[in-house]
Design a protein around this motif. Structure first.
Motif, PDB file in Angstrom:
ATOM      1  N   SER A 123       6.903   1.159   3.926  1.00 29.03           N
ATOM      2  CA  SER A 123       6.393   1.366   5.413  1.00 29.03           C
ATOM      3  C   SER A 123       4.767   1.116   5.345  1.00 29.03           C
ATOM      4  CB  SER A 123       6.655   3.021   5.569  1.00 29.03           C
ATOM      5  OG  SER A 123       5.760   3.567   4.224  1.00 29.03           O
ATOM      6  N   GLN A 124       4.189   1.328   6.572  1.00 24.94           N
ATOM      7  CA  GLN A 124       3.002   0.850   6.644  1.00 24.94           C
ATOM      8  C   GLN A 124       1.893   1.941   6.129  1.00 24.94           C
ATOM      9  OE1 GLN A 124       1.830   1.158  11.030  1.00 24.94           O
ATOM     10  NE2 GLN A 124      -0.195   0.220  10.613  1.00 24.94           N
ATOM     11  N   PHE A 125       2.543   3.089   6.104  1.00 31.60           N
ATOM     12  CA  PHE A 125       1.471   4.081   5.354  1.00 31.60           C
ATOM     13  C   PHE A 125       1.631   3.695   3.845  1.00 31.60           C
ATOM     14  CE2 PHE A 125       1.609   8.080   2.676  1.00 31.60           C
ATOM     15  CZ  PHE A 125       0.376   8.641   2.985  1.00 31.60           C
ATOM     16  N   VAL A 126       2.561   3.293   3.118  1.00 28.18           N
ATOM     17  CA  VAL A 126       2.890   2.802   1.705  1.00 28.18           C
ATOM     18  C   VAL A 126       1.619   1.832   1.544  1.00 28.18           C
ATOM     19  CG1 VAL A 126       4.115   2.061  -0.070  1.00 28.18           C
ATOM     20  CG2 VAL A 126       5.056   3.858   1.168  1.00 28.18           C
ATOM     21  N   GLU A 127       2.026   0.882   2.590  1.00 25.78           N
ATOM     22  CA  GLU A 127       0.854  -0.413   2.375  1.00 25.78           C
ATOM     23  C   GLU A 127      -0.426  -0.091   2.689  1.00 25.78           C
ATOM     24  OE1 GLU A 127       2.353  -2.954   5.500  1.00 25.78           O
ATOM     25  OE2 GLU A 127       4.106  -3.841   4.401  1.00 25.78           O
ATOM     26  N   ARG A 128      -0.933   0.910   3.541  1.00 24.49           N
ATOM     27  CA  ARG A 128      -2.150   1.369   3.591  1.00 24.49           C
ATOM     28  C   ARG A 128      -2.861   2.048   2.190  1.00 24.49           C
ATOM     29  NH1 ARG A 128      -5.718   2.345   8.074  1.00 24.49           N
ATOM     30  NH2 ARG A 128      -7.131   3.965   7.553  1.00 24.49           N
ATOM     31  N   VAL A 129      -1.632   2.721   1.710  1.00 23.72           N
ATOM     32  CA  VAL A 129      -2.388   3.669   0.496  1.00 23.72           C
ATOM     33  C   VAL A 129      -2.486   2.403  -0.668  1.00 23.72           C
ATOM     34  CG1 VAL A 129      -1.628   5.093  -1.313  1.00 23.72           C
ATOM     35  CG2 VAL A 129      -1.385   5.819   1.111  1.00 23.72           C
ATOM     36  N   ASN A 130      -1.590   1.586  -0.830  1.00 27.65           N
ATOM     37  CA  ASN A 130      -1.682   0.523  -1.805  1.00 27.65           C
ATOM     38  C   ASN A 130      -3.054  -0.206  -1.552  1.00 27.65           C
ATOM     39  OD1 ASN A 130       0.681   1.553  -3.124  1.00 27.65           O
ATOM     40  ND2 ASN A 130       1.809  -0.063  -2.128  1.00 27.65           N
ATOM     41  N   PHE A 131      -3.269  -0.463  -0.280  1.00 29.55           N
ATOM     42  CA  PHE A 131      -4.553  -1.177  -0.185  1.00 29.55           C
ATOM     43  C   PHE A 131      -5.764  -0.519  -0.720  1.00 29.55           C
ATOM     44  CE2 PHE A 131      -7.910  -2.500   2.712  1.00 29.55           C
ATOM     45  CZ  PHE A 131      -8.222  -3.664   2.408  1.00 29.55           C
ATOM     46  N   GLN A 132      -5.641   0.804  -0.261  1.00 27.48           N
ATOM     47  CA  GLN A 132      -6.947   1.623  -0.552  1.00 27.48           C
ATOM     48  C   GLN A 132      -6.992   1.863  -2.097  1.00 27.48           C
ATOM     49  OE1 GLN A 132      -6.850   5.515   1.739  1.00 27.48           O
ATOM     50  NE2 GLN A 132      -8.403   6.167  -0.084  1.00 27.48           N
ATOM     51  N   ARG A 133      -5.713   2.048  -2.566  1.00 29.57           N
ATOM     52  CA  ARG A 133      -5.866   1.974  -4.320  1.00 29.57           C
ATOM     53  C   ARG A 133      -6.372   0.771  -4.788  1.00 29.57           C
ATOM     54  NH1 ARG A 133      -0.359   3.320  -6.662  1.00 29.57           N
ATOM     55  NH2 ARG A 133      -1.586   3.131  -8.753  1.00 29.57           N
ATOM     56  N   ALA A 134      -6.092  -0.473  -4.404  1.00 28.88           N
ATOM     57  CA  ALA A 134      -6.475  -1.656  -4.756  1.00 28.88           C
ATOM     58  C   ALA A 134      -8.057  -2.053  -4.383  1.00 28.88           C
ATOM     59  CB  ALA A 134      -5.884  -2.722  -4.074  1.00 28.88           C
ATOM     60  N   MET A 135      -8.563  -1.325  -3.319  1.00 30.52           N
ATOM     61  CA  MET A 135     -10.152  -1.468  -3.064  1.00 30.52           C
ATOM     62  C   MET A 135     -10.887  -0.389  -4.043  1.00 30.52           C
ATOM     63  SD  MET A 135     -11.026  -3.234  -0.336  1.00 30.52           S
ATOM     64  CE  MET A 135     -12.494  -2.451  -0.097  1.00 30.52           C
ATOM     65  N   GLU A 136     -10.089   0.473  -4.371  1.00 31.79           N
ATOM     66  CA  GLU A 136     -10.726   1.524  -5.167  1.00 31.79           C
ATOM     67  C   GLU A 136     -10.897   0.915  -6.699  1.00 31.79           C
ATOM     68  OE1 GLU A 136      -9.698   5.855  -3.133  1.00 31.79           O
ATOM     69  OE2 GLU A 136      -8.496   5.236  -4.918  1.00 31.79           O
TER      70      GLU A 136
END
Length: 546
Positions: A123-136
């Protein structure tokens, strides 16, 4: 011998360790034990030196590292605290390269490699969370590359985008730093970390970045307070400090050859203006001399008006032009003009306008950032050392001429400017000598020059001790056991065989009138005097099934 003709063997002769077979078995076991001990000593001498492969890793990375070491058949062991994995010293670099090719250790942070494992249908939510984790994770890895930082964690609060301007919110970031023991971050490093995080996240202002160390100290607020107190950021503070240190270095370098090393101390205070200013000036000045006047524009107008009535007889003669003038033009009065015009009066008007250039100066002044407003320098010079004729050393103050000379040199070195308001103060006073603490000498085994030799001596002593233990075990344990074992297995001499046969026959043919106690005492005496004979008798009985 008991009643009924049965032969009774004494109980102490049934001891397994006193029989020939038991002694052979015990000797064999002793030889095996000695060989095992010697093998253990040899293996101890050949045990490799273990070095640290990786330390301070997470449990997940530790399990992956151990699994790969087992696959590569590399022996390993843990340190006392379990915080490091040790491998043989000759295989450290090989193991590190092989593990690095597999991305180990990965560290506790997960970067953009998380995006490579996206599942189909996320889902778009999962992709957004993964992108934030990758940025961190990527930001934490970048911050950990700073030498002072041991580990770091980054938390990003990224609000959802909104089409309404009033509902839009800026993101925020929090950074938790775990510094190495005994290390601290200066203001410039803190500012660098804040700018790094703010520049990596879109629309993240610097004021929304918070930096905290492992002790809970708010580091980012320290730099903000200092900047707000004196109006300068860390880079400007560093510039002022470097400017002051450069002035001090120049002063001490030029005065030290005169008064000697460690006999001069200088401090400088610089007032630097970091404000930006731009000024535009437009001035007008009158011409200084008439010769310098320049005509910009000139306009001349002349008009002639006649006010008299026409005279003469009407007709063709009246319309003819007047006759040429006979009087000069500049003659006074207007009688001639009137006479020419037949008595009519005329009015002449002449206008002339001249415009001259006026001086105009347009000046644009832009002051550079970091201009020096004022510089103050304080210099302390020690008394000069003099040696008397008798060899005594005295400390005498400088003369007035020497002090003036030093002051002039200080002014030249600092770039003294009286119009700027610079000040110099040179003081000649004796320095207070601090008592030097005498440090105890290091033992020779702790000196850096002897460490290598001590290590070589330890290695040589290890092998020498191993050889000595093997030699002692062979001469004192293994060799006597082998000798006894070979002697027990050797055939008996002829005389001993005859004696054994006679004793055997005597024991087997004990007369019936002998009682049990006599037979028992005789058998005990024979066993004490020559156990080998008794052992052979027992062997004979066993062989004959008696």
């Amino acid at each position: 011998m008991a009643e009924g003709g049965e032969i009774v063997v004494p109980g102490n002769m049934m001891d397994f360790t006193r029989t020939a077979g038991g002694q052979k078995i015990m000797l064999a076991l002793g030889v095996a034990a000695a060989i095992a001990v010697m093998g253990a000593v040899w293996m101890w001498g050949q045990q490799p030196d273990y070095r640290v492969l990786f330390s301070n890793f997470s449990d997940r990375d530790g399990g992956a590292i151990v699994a790969e070491l087992e696959k590569m058949s590399i022996p390993y062991k843990y340190s006392d605290g379990g915080g490091a994995v040790l491998v043989p010293a000759d295989r450290v670099h090989d193991a590190r390269l092989k593990l690095a090719s597999q991305g180990l250790p990965k560290g506790g942070n997960v970067g953009f490699e998380l995006m490579e494992n996206q599942k189909l249908g996320s889902s778009q939510f999962v992709e957004r969370v993964n992108f934030q984790r990758a940025m961190e994770g990527e930001l934490a890895r970048s911050i950990e590359s700073v030498s002072v930082v041991q580990s770091a964690r980054v938390h990003l609060a990224m609000p959802k985008d909104s089409v309404f301007v009033s509902e839009q919110k800026t993101p925020t970031a929090s950074v938790l730093l775990n510094l190495h023991p005994g290390r601290v971050l200066d203001l410039q490093q803190i500012s660098a970390i804040v700018h790094l995080v703010a520049s990596s996240v879109p629309e993240l202002p610097i004021k929304n970045v918070t930096v905290v160390d492992q002790h809970g100290n708010l580091l980012s607020e320290t730099g903000n307070k200092l900047a707000s107190a004196n109006g300068m950021d860390p880079s400007q503070i560093k510039y002022v400090q470097e400017l002051q240190q450069n002035v001090v270095k120049r002063i001490e370098s030029i005065i030290s050859p005169i008064v000697g090393p460690n006999n001069v101390r200088a401090e400088a205070t610089a007032d630097v203006d970091f404000s930006r200013s731009q000024q535009a000036v437009e001035s007008y000045k009158p011409n200084q001399t008439p010769d310098a006047m320049v005509i910009r524009s000139q306009q001349t107008s002349e008009s002639l008006n006649g006010n008299g009535n026409p005279g003469g007889v009407p007709g063709a003669l009246t319309n003819q032009p007047p006759a040429p003038a006979t009087a000069p033009i500049n003659a006074p009065g207007q009688g001639a003009v009137a006479a020419v015009n037949g008595g009519a009066s005329t009015n002449t008007r002449k206008d002339e306008t001249v415009n001259y250039e006026v001086d105009k100066t347009i000046q644009y002044v832009q002051q550079g950032v970091g201009g020096l407003k004022r510089l103050s320098v304080a210099v302390v010079v020690n008394y000069k050392k003099t040696t008397a004729a008798d060899g005594t050393v005295e400390m005498k103050p400088l003369t007035e001429a020497e002090t003036t000379q030093i002051s002039n040199l200080v002014k030249e070195a600092m770039g003294f400017n009286a119009e700027r308001g610079d000040s110099v103060n040179v003081v000649n006073t004796p320095f207070a000598r601090a008592e030097q603490e005498k440090l105890p000498d290091l033992p020779w085994w702790k000196q850096s020059d002897n460490i290598e030799y001590i290590q070589m001596a330890k290695t040589a002593g290890k092998y020498l001790l191993m050889a000595l233990l093997l030699l002692i075990l062979y001469l004192r344990v293994l060799k006597p056991m082998l000798k006894k074992l070979s002697a027990s297995m050797a055939p008996l001499p002829v005389s001993q065989n005859a004696q054994l046969q006679q004793a055997d026959a005597g024991v087997l043919a004990l007369p019936g009138q002998r009682n049990y106690q006599e037979n028992l005492s005789r058998a005990q005496k024979m066993a004490n005097e020559d156990p080998r004979v008794v052992a052979n008798i027992v062997k004979t009985w066993v062989a004959n099934n008696e």
